[in-house]
Design a protein around this motif. Structure first.
Motif, PDB file in Angstrom:
ATOM      1  N   GLU A 181      27.210  49.832  22.818  1.00 33.55           N
ATOM      2  CA  GLU A 181      26.791  51.163  22.378  1.00 33.55           C
ATOM      3  C   GLU A 181      26.466  51.159  20.882  1.00 33.55           C
ATOM      4  O   GLU A 181      25.450  51.695  20.450  1.00 33.55           O
ATOM      5  CB  GLU A 181      27.902  52.189  22.666  1.00 33.55           C
ATOM      6  N   ARG A 182      27.342  50.547  20.083  1.00 32.10           N
ATOM      7  CA  ARG A 182      27.129  50.536  18.640  1.00 32.10           C
ATOM      8  C   ARG A 182      25.855  49.761  18.286  1.00 32.10           C
ATOM      9  O   ARG A 182      25.083  50.172  17.425  1.00 32.10           O
ATOM     10  CB  ARG A 182      28.345  49.932  17.923  1.00 32.10           C
ATOM     11  N   LEU A 183      25.639  48.653  18.960  1.00 30.55           N
ATOM     12  CA  LEU A 183      24.424  47.873  18.712  1.00 30.55           C
ATOM     13  C   LEU A 183      23.185  48.716  19.022  1.00 30.55           C
ATOM     14  O   LEU A 183      22.211  48.712  18.260  1.00 30.55           O
ATOM     15  CB  LEU A 183      24.423  46.598  19.567  1.00 30.55           C
ATOM     16  N   LEU A 242      18.244  44.035  22.055  1.00 29.79           N
ATOM     17  CA  LEU A 242      17.425  45.102  21.476  1.00 29.79           C
ATOM     18  C   LEU A 242      15.955  44.968  21.869  1.00 29.79           C
ATOM     19  O   LEU A 242      15.173  45.907  21.671  1.00 29.79           O
ATOM     20  CB  LEU A 242      17.550  45.087  19.943  1.00 29.79           C
ATOM     21  N   ALA A 283      18.541  53.153  14.876  1.00 34.34           N
ATOM     22  CA  ALA A 283      18.450  53.719  13.527  1.00 34.34           C
ATOM     23  C   ALA A 283      17.705  52.754  12.598  1.00 34.34           C
ATOM     24  O   ALA A 283      16.829  53.166  11.818  1.00 34.34           O
ATOM     25  CB  ALA A 283      19.851  54.007  12.983  1.00 34.34           C
ATOM     26  N   ALA A 284      18.030  51.463  12.712  1.00 37.98           N
ATOM     27  CA  ALA A 284      17.364  50.455  11.868  1.00 37.98           C
ATOM     28  C   ALA A 284      15.876  50.393  12.175  1.00 37.98           C
ATOM     29  O   ALA A 284      15.042  50.264  11.275  1.00 37.98           O
ATOM     30  CB  ALA A 284      18.018  49.085  12.092  1.00 37.98           C
ATOM     31  N   LEU A 285      15.544  50.509  13.460  1.00 37.73           N
ATOM     32  CA  LEU A 285      14.130  50.440  13.862  1.00 37.73           C
ATOM     33  C   LEU A 285      13.350  51.642  13.323  1.00 37.73           C
ATOM     34  O   LEU A 285      12.228  51.491  12.834  1.00 37.73           O
ATOM     35  CB  LEU A 285      14.044  50.362  15.391  1.00 37.73           C
ATOM     36  N   ASP A 286      13.961  52.832  13.386  1.00 32.49           N
ATOM     37  CA  ASP A 286      13.294  54.029  12.845  1.00 32.49           C
ATOM     38  C   ASP A 286      12.989  53.849  11.359  1.00 32.49           C
ATOM     39  O   ASP A 286      11.904  54.196  10.884  1.00 32.49           O
ATOM     40  CB  ASP A 286      14.195  55.263  13.015  1.00 32.49           C
ATOM     41  N   VAL A 341      22.893  52.050  19.013  1.00 29.58           N
ATOM     42  CA  VAL A 341      22.734  53.161  18.066  1.00 29.58           C
ATOM     43  C   VAL A 341      22.283  52.646  16.693  1.00 29.58           C
ATOM     44  O   VAL A 341      21.318  53.159  16.112  1.00 29.58           O
ATOM     45  CB  VAL A 341      24.048  53.962  17.935  1.00 29.58           C
ATOM     46  N   TYR A 342      22.964  51.628  16.175  1.00 23.76           N
ATOM     47  CA  TYR A 342      22.591  51.077  14.867  1.00 23.76           C
ATOM     48  C   TYR A 342      21.187  50.450  14.943  1.00 23.76           C
ATOM     49  O   TYR A 342      20.398  50.555  13.998  1.00 23.76           O
ATOM     50  CB  TYR A 342      23.600  50.026  14.395  1.00 23.76           C
ATOM     51  N   GLY A 343      20.912  49.772  16.053  1.00 25.29           N
ATOM     52  CA  GLY A 343      19.598  49.129  16.206  1.00 25.29           C
ATOM     53  C   GLY A 343      18.473  50.158  16.211  1.00 25.29           C
ATOM     54  O   GLY A 343      17.445  49.969  15.553  1.00 25.29           O
ATOM     55  N   ILE A 364      30.843  44.305  17.388  1.00 28.07           N
ATOM     56  CA  ILE A 364      29.877  45.370  17.660  1.00 28.07           C
ATOM     57  C   ILE A 364      29.663  45.432  19.171  1.00 28.07           C
ATOM     58  O   ILE A 364      29.158  44.481  19.755  1.00 28.07           O
ATOM     59  CB  ILE A 364      28.536  45.061  16.958  1.00 28.07           C
TER      60      ILE A 364
END
Lengths: 201, 201
Positions: A140-142, A109, A148-151, A144-146, A137
Motif C-alpha cells: 500500500e505504501r509503495l 509500479l 505521488a512521486a509520479l504526479d 501511494v508514495y509511487g 515499505i
C-alpha cells in the motif's frame, strides 16, 4: 565583479571564493583589474549559491554538478542521468545481487527505467535502509508514495526543455535539488493538517 | 549485550558507543559483568541505528530525537510537534515578518495548521531558498506537490497509533525520517520513467 555582486546579491568575497574553487568560470579580461561577466555567469552563480546554501551540497559535490553541466552531454536522457549522478546522496555500486529491492518495486509500479542507473541504486539503498530498520515499505505504501512521486515527476519532466541538453541538465539539477526540501516540508505540514483534522472530529 | 548484538546485528563495540553517547539506556544489572536488555532496548537500538545510518543524523541530533521520545508528551499533537522539532533540518526562528511565504502557500492549499510550528518554519525556509535561486514555486507546482504531500500524509497519519503518545512520537519520527529518502528516490526514478515514456513516443 562589483556589478555581478550587485545583480546577484552575492558578496564579492564569496564570488572570489567560488572562482578559486572552480565553481564559477573566470570573466573575460577587459583591463588589468577588470573582467566582463555575462548572463551565463549570473545564472551559474545563482545555481552554485542554491546548491551550496539551499541544497546543502559540499563544495566538491557542487563542483561535480557544475562539471556535469559543462560536459555538454550529447542527448537529454544522458543529461538527466548525469544530473542524478552528480547529486547527493552518493550511492555505492550495487551489491553482487544487483538492486533487487528497487527493481521489484519498479516492476510493481509498472515503470520503465534503466536498471543500472544512479536513481535505481538510490532507491535500492533507501529501501535497504527501511528494511534494516524493520520498517519495510508494504504494497500500500509503495503504491501511494509511487503515485505521488509520479504526479510530481510528470510536472518536473513536462517543464524540462528538450531542445538543448545543457538546458535540460540545468533544469534537472536545479529542479531536483531545489524542490526536494520543499516537498519534504510540505509532507510534514500536511501530516499536521491531517492530524488536526482527525483530532477535531 | 552479546545477545542484544546478535538480535539486532549491531556490533557490541557500536552498542557500547551508543550507551556512552546516551543514545541507548543502560540495561538492568544482573551480575558484575552482565546486564539485562529487553524489547525496548531492541526497538531503541534499531531506531538509533536507523537515525544515524539511514537518516544521516548527527549523534547530537539523534540524541535530541531520543530525548523527545523519552519526554513522554501528554498528548499526541504535542508528540508530532516534538518529533518534527527534533528532526533535521534545523530551522532558525522565523524573521520578524513571520513565515509569510509558508502561510500564503498553506492558505492556498486550504490546510489547517499551527502557524508557529517547526514544520511551517521549515516550509518557509525551503520556499525562501527557491525564491532566492530565482525558481519560485508557482501556483501549479504548489498544487501538484501539495496534493502529492497530502496523499502521503493521509497514509502516514492514518497508520499512527493514537492511544499512546510515546508510540505516536516513535511512529512519527521513524516514519518521517526513514521514508524521506525513499520518497526522494522514487521521484528521481519516476522522472526517468516519465522521460523515457516521452522519448519513446
Amino acid at each position: 565583479m562589483a556589478e555581478l555582486s550587485r545583480t546577484t546579491s552575492v558578496p564579492v568575497a564569496t564570488i572570489k571564493y567560488y572562482l578559486r574553487e572552480g565553481l564559477l568560470p573566470a570573466g573575460r579580461p577587459v583591463a588589468a583589474t577588470q573582467a566582463e561577466y555575462d548572463d551565463g555567469h549570473v545564472q551559474r552563480l545563482r545555481l552554485v549559491r542554491a546548491l551550496l546554501v539551499v541544497g546543502g551540497l559540499s563544495v566538491a559535490a557542487a563542483r561535480a554538478v557544475v562539471a556535469s553541466l559543462d560536459a555538454a552531454p550529447t542527448d537529454v536522457a544522458a543529461a538527466l542521468g548525469a544530473a542524478h549522478d552528480a547529486l547527493p546522496p552518493a550511492v555505492p555500486p550495487a551489491e553482487d545481487a544487483g538492486p533487487v529491492r528497487a527493481l521489484a518495486a519498479i516492476e510493481a509500479l509498472g515503470w520503465d527505467v534503466e536498471p543500472d542507473s544512479t536513481g535505481v541504486r538510490q532507491l535500492d539503498a533507501a529501501l535497504a535502509g527501511v528494511d534494516a530498520a524493520g520498517l519495510p515499505i508494504g504494497t500500500e505504501r509503495l503504491a501511494v508514495y509511487g503515485a505521488a512521486a509520479l504526479d510530481m515527476a510528470e510536472l518536473d519532466v513536462g517543464g524540462m526543455p528538450t531542445t538543448s541538453p545543457t538546458a535540460a541538465v540545468h533544469h534537472a539539477v536545479v529542479g531536483t535539488v531545489m524542490y526536494e526540501p520543499v516537498i519534504l516540508a510540505l509532507r510534514r505540514v500536511a501530516q499536521q493538517h491531517v492530524f488536526r483534522r482527525l483530532g477535531s472530529r
